[in-house]
Design an enzyme around this catalytic site. Structure first.
Site, PDB file in Angstrom:
ATOM      1  N   ARG A 101      34.675  40.652  43.045  1.00 29.50           N
ATOM      2  CA  ARG A 101      36.087  40.956  43.335  1.00 29.50           C
ATOM      3  C   ARG A 101      36.754  41.285  42.008  1.00 29.50           C
ATOM      4  O   ARG A 101      36.777  40.457  41.091  1.00 29.50           O
ATOM      5  CB  ARG A 101      36.768  39.749  43.996  1.00 29.50           C
ATOM      6  CG  ARG A 101      38.280  39.907  44.107  1.00 29.50           C
ATOM      7  CD  ARG A 101      38.936  38.912  45.034  1.00 29.50           C
ATOM      8  NE  ARG A 101      38.646  39.234  46.415  1.00 29.50           N
ATOM      9  CZ  ARG A 101      39.349  38.772  47.458  1.00 29.50           C
ATOM     10  NH1 ARG A 101      40.380  37.974  47.261  1.00 29.50           N
ATOM     11  NH2 ARG A 101      39.030  39.107  48.697  1.00 29.50           N
ATOM     12  N   HIS A 139      38.268  47.363  50.430  1.00 30.17           N
ATOM     13  CA  HIS A 139      37.926  45.984  50.836  1.00 30.17           C
ATOM     14  C   HIS A 139      36.946  46.094  52.023  1.00 30.17           C
ATOM     15  O   HIS A 139      37.258  45.746  53.158  1.00 30.17           O
ATOM     16  CB  HIS A 139      39.201  45.227  51.218  1.00 30.17           C
ATOM     17  CG  HIS A 139      39.036  43.740  51.263  1.00 30.17           C
ATOM     18  ND1 HIS A 139      37.853  43.098  50.932  1.00 30.17           N
ATOM     19  CD2 HIS A 139      39.899  42.740  51.607  1.00 30.17           C
ATOM     20  CE1 HIS A 139      38.014  41.793  51.065  1.00 30.17           C
ATOM     21  NE2 HIS A 139      39.237  41.540  51.475  1.00 30.17           N
ATOM     22  N   GLN A 143      35.846  43.055  54.436  1.00 30.43           N
ATOM     23  CA  GLN A 143      36.906  42.655  55.358  1.00 30.43           C
ATOM     24  C   GLN A 143      36.973  43.618  56.548  1.00 30.43           C
ATOM     25  O   GLN A 143      37.025  43.198  57.703  1.00 30.43           O
ATOM     26  CB  GLN A 143      38.260  42.647  54.634  1.00 30.43           C
ATOM     27  CG  GLN A 143      39.431  42.356  55.550  1.00 30.43           C
ATOM     28  CD  GLN A 143      39.479  40.908  56.007  1.00 30.43           C
ATOM     29  OE1 GLN A 143      39.465  40.009  55.195  1.00 30.43           O
ATOM     30  NE2 GLN A 143      39.536  40.683  57.308  1.00 30.43           N
ATOM     31  N   ASP A 166      49.087  44.692  56.340  1.00 31.97           N
ATOM     32  CA  ASP A 166      48.659  43.913  55.170  1.00 31.97           C
ATOM     33  C   ASP A 166      49.898  43.723  54.296  1.00 31.97           C
ATOM     34  O   ASP A 166      50.925  44.376  54.513  1.00 31.97           O
ATOM     35  CB  ASP A 166      47.548  44.702  54.437  1.00 31.97           C
ATOM     36  CG  ASP A 166      46.929  43.936  53.276  1.00 31.97           C
ATOM     37  OD1 ASP A 166      47.109  42.704  53.192  1.00 31.97           O
ATOM     38  OD2 ASP A 166      46.262  44.583  52.435  1.00 31.97           O
ATOM     39  N   CYS A 177      44.351  40.889  57.683  1.00 33.70           N
ATOM     40  CA  CYS A 177      43.219  40.367  56.898  1.00 33.70           C
ATOM     41  C   CYS A 177      43.514  39.006  56.292  1.00 33.70           C
ATOM     42  O   CYS A 177      42.599  38.295  55.917  1.00 33.70           O
ATOM     43  CB  CYS A 177      42.848  41.366  55.808  1.00 33.70           C
ATOM     44  SG  CYS A 177      44.123  41.654  54.584  1.00 33.70           S
ATOM     45  N   ARG A 230      34.183  37.239  58.885  1.00 32.97           N
ATOM     46  CA  ARG A 230      33.725  37.477  57.511  1.00 32.97           C
ATOM     47  C   ARG A 230      32.342  36.860  57.316  1.00 32.97           C
ATOM     48  O   ARG A 230      31.449  37.466  56.729  1.00 32.97           O
ATOM     49  CB  ARG A 230      34.702  36.874  56.485  1.00 32.97           C
ATOM     50  CG  ARG A 230      36.139  37.395  56.540  1.00 32.97           C
ATOM     51  CD  ARG A 230      36.222  38.860  56.184  1.00 32.97           C
ATOM     52  NE  ARG A 230      35.654  39.134  54.876  1.00 32.97           N
ATOM     53  CZ  ARG A 230      36.323  38.996  53.722  1.00 32.97           C
ATOM     54  NH1 ARG A 230      37.594  38.651  53.719  1.00 32.97           N
ATOM     55  NH2 ARG A 230      35.740  39.261  52.563  1.00 32.97           N
TER      56      ARG A 230
HETATM   57  N1  NVA Z   1      45.674  44.247  49.934  1.00 35.65           N
HETATM   58  C1  NVA Z   1      45.481  42.841  49.646  1.00 35.65           C
HETATM   59  C2  NVA Z   1      44.351  42.290  50.426  1.00 35.65           C
HETATM   60  C3  NVA Z   1      44.128  40.817  50.237  1.00 35.65           C
HETATM   61  C4  NVA Z   1      42.941  40.302  50.982  1.00 35.65           C
HETATM   62  C5  NVA Z   1      45.259  42.668  48.153  1.00 35.65           C
HETATM   63  O1  NVA Z   1      44.513  43.460  47.565  1.00 35.65           O
HETATM   64  O2  NVA Z   1      45.823  41.734  47.577  1.00 35.65           O
HETATM   65  N1   CP Z   2      41.203  38.551  53.376  1.00 36.49           N
HETATM   66  C1   CP Z   2      40.729  38.131  52.204  1.00 36.49           C
HETATM   67  O1   CP Z   2      39.986  38.810  51.521  1.00 36.49           O
HETATM   68  O2   CP Z   2      41.139  36.871  51.870  1.00 36.49           O
HETATM   69  P1   CP Z   2      40.932  36.164  50.478  1.00 36.49           P
HETATM   70  O3   CP Z   2      41.806  36.878  49.473  1.00 36.49           O
HETATM   71  O4   CP Z   2      41.376  34.754  50.708  1.00 36.49           O
HETATM   72  O5   CP Z   2      39.497  36.245  50.084  1.00 36.49           O
END
Ligand code: NVA
Ligand code: CP
Length: 301
Positions: free
Chosen positions: A100, A127, A130, A218, A258, A286
């Site tokens: 990540r 992502h 997800q 989101d 998500c 997930r």
């Molecule tokens: N768009 C959000 C998704 C979090 C799971 C982010 O990147 O923070």
């Molecule tokens: N949806 C998702 O990726 O959640 P986290 O940021 O908690 O991993």
């Protein structure tokens, strides 16, 4: 050559359907595997996470493997050791990286310099784990994915990009309503369209909501965009998934998120709670989907 999962289009179309069916079978309990027996997966997380970290750690354990969790704070990554050196070192200890991070190009560096599979656990651009899990959530309810109209209301962000690629892979129609200047990357749109994705881009949330089978949203400010929160709140006015928009959707339309959700911003409390079953199934999925993705990645080795 290791197989990588950096975005949804990395899986050939025929494999995508197979991975989806496999995740469902794993969830339904009919499949047992010790695929990762004796193997180690390193999780490198440069952003916060609850679901992705825990579901990957549990998935790897269910498959018989073990994990090491690394963040920049307690590793040399935070002290500017080059990623290309990190890739070469970790490739000598472990069997896969789940990462990540911020820019997608960081994954490309790990792929270029490492010798083990890399799985995208969220970047600024995509992502994929997800959204594959979200597609499983739809598939469980409505197996004929090609018959669905899916709406996206909100930011044209990493989630939106993965949804766009999923539309190419799985055949559902996708309408994205994003405020002007917050739309998706048009290169992502063009690539998916060339592969047959049925996409509509609009700035009108009502157009995405109208007759939708599933509606998605989101957060308005993703991780790394915290300083833009107030500016974004103003730009996204009218883009909340609430009762007014839901009234335009098909009866029985399900809402997906998500998580984490910001109630009162991109989604109302009432719409969130009315769809809690679907939303928490996405979170559960997930675990199942990532097992199937790991299996797909490792079957090439
Ligand atoms: N768009 C959000 C998704 C979090 C799971 C982010 O990147 O923070
Ligand atoms: N949806 C998702 O990726 O959640 P986290 O940021 O908690 O991993």
């Amino acid at each position: 050559m290791p197989r990588h999962f950096l975005n949804i289009l990395d899986i050939p179309k025929a494999d995508a359907a197979r991975v989806l069916a496999r995740a469902k079978a794993m969830k339904d309990g009919g499949v047992r595997t010790r695929l990762l027996d004796g193997k180690t997966v390193i999780l490198i997380f440069e952003k916060a996470s609850t679901r992705t970290r825990v579901s990957f750690e549990v998935a790897v354990r269910h498959l018989g493997g073990s994990t090491v969790f690394l963040t920049p704070h307690e590793s040399q990554l935070g002290r500017n050791e080059p990623l290309k050196d990190t890739a070469r070192v970790l490739s000598r200890y472990a069997d896969a990286l789940v990462v990540r991070t911020f820019g997608q190009e960081k994954l490309d560096t790990l792929v270029r310099w490492g010798t083990i599979p890399v799985v995208n656990a969220l970047t600024d651009e995509h992502h994929p784990c997800q959204v594959m899990s979200d597609v499983l959530t739809m598939f469980e309810r409505t197996p004929d994915l090609g018959a669905l109209k899916v709406g996206w209301v909100g930011d044209g962000n990493n989630m939106a990009h993965s949804w766009i690629e999923a539309a190419a892979q799985f055949g559902f129609a996708l309408t994205l309503a994003c405020p002007s200047a917050y739309g998706p990357d048009l290169e992502v749109v063009a690539r998916a369209t060339a592969l047959g994705a049925r996409l509509t881009l609009t700035e009108d949330p009502a157009e995405a909501a109208r007759d939708a089978d599933y509606l998605n949203t989101d957060v308005w400010a993703s991780m790394g965009q915290e300083a833009e929160q107030l500016r974004r709140e103003a730009a996204f006015e009218g883009f909340q998934l609430n009762g007014t928009l839901m009234a335009l959707a098909k009866p029985g339309c399900k809402v997906m998120h998500c998580l984490p959700a910001h109630r009162g911003e991109e989604i109302s409390e009432a719409v969130f709670e009315a769809n809690a079953d679907t939303i928490f199934d996405e979170a559960e999925n997930r675990l199942h989907m990532q097992k199937a993705i790991l299996e797909w990645v490792f079957e090439a080795l």
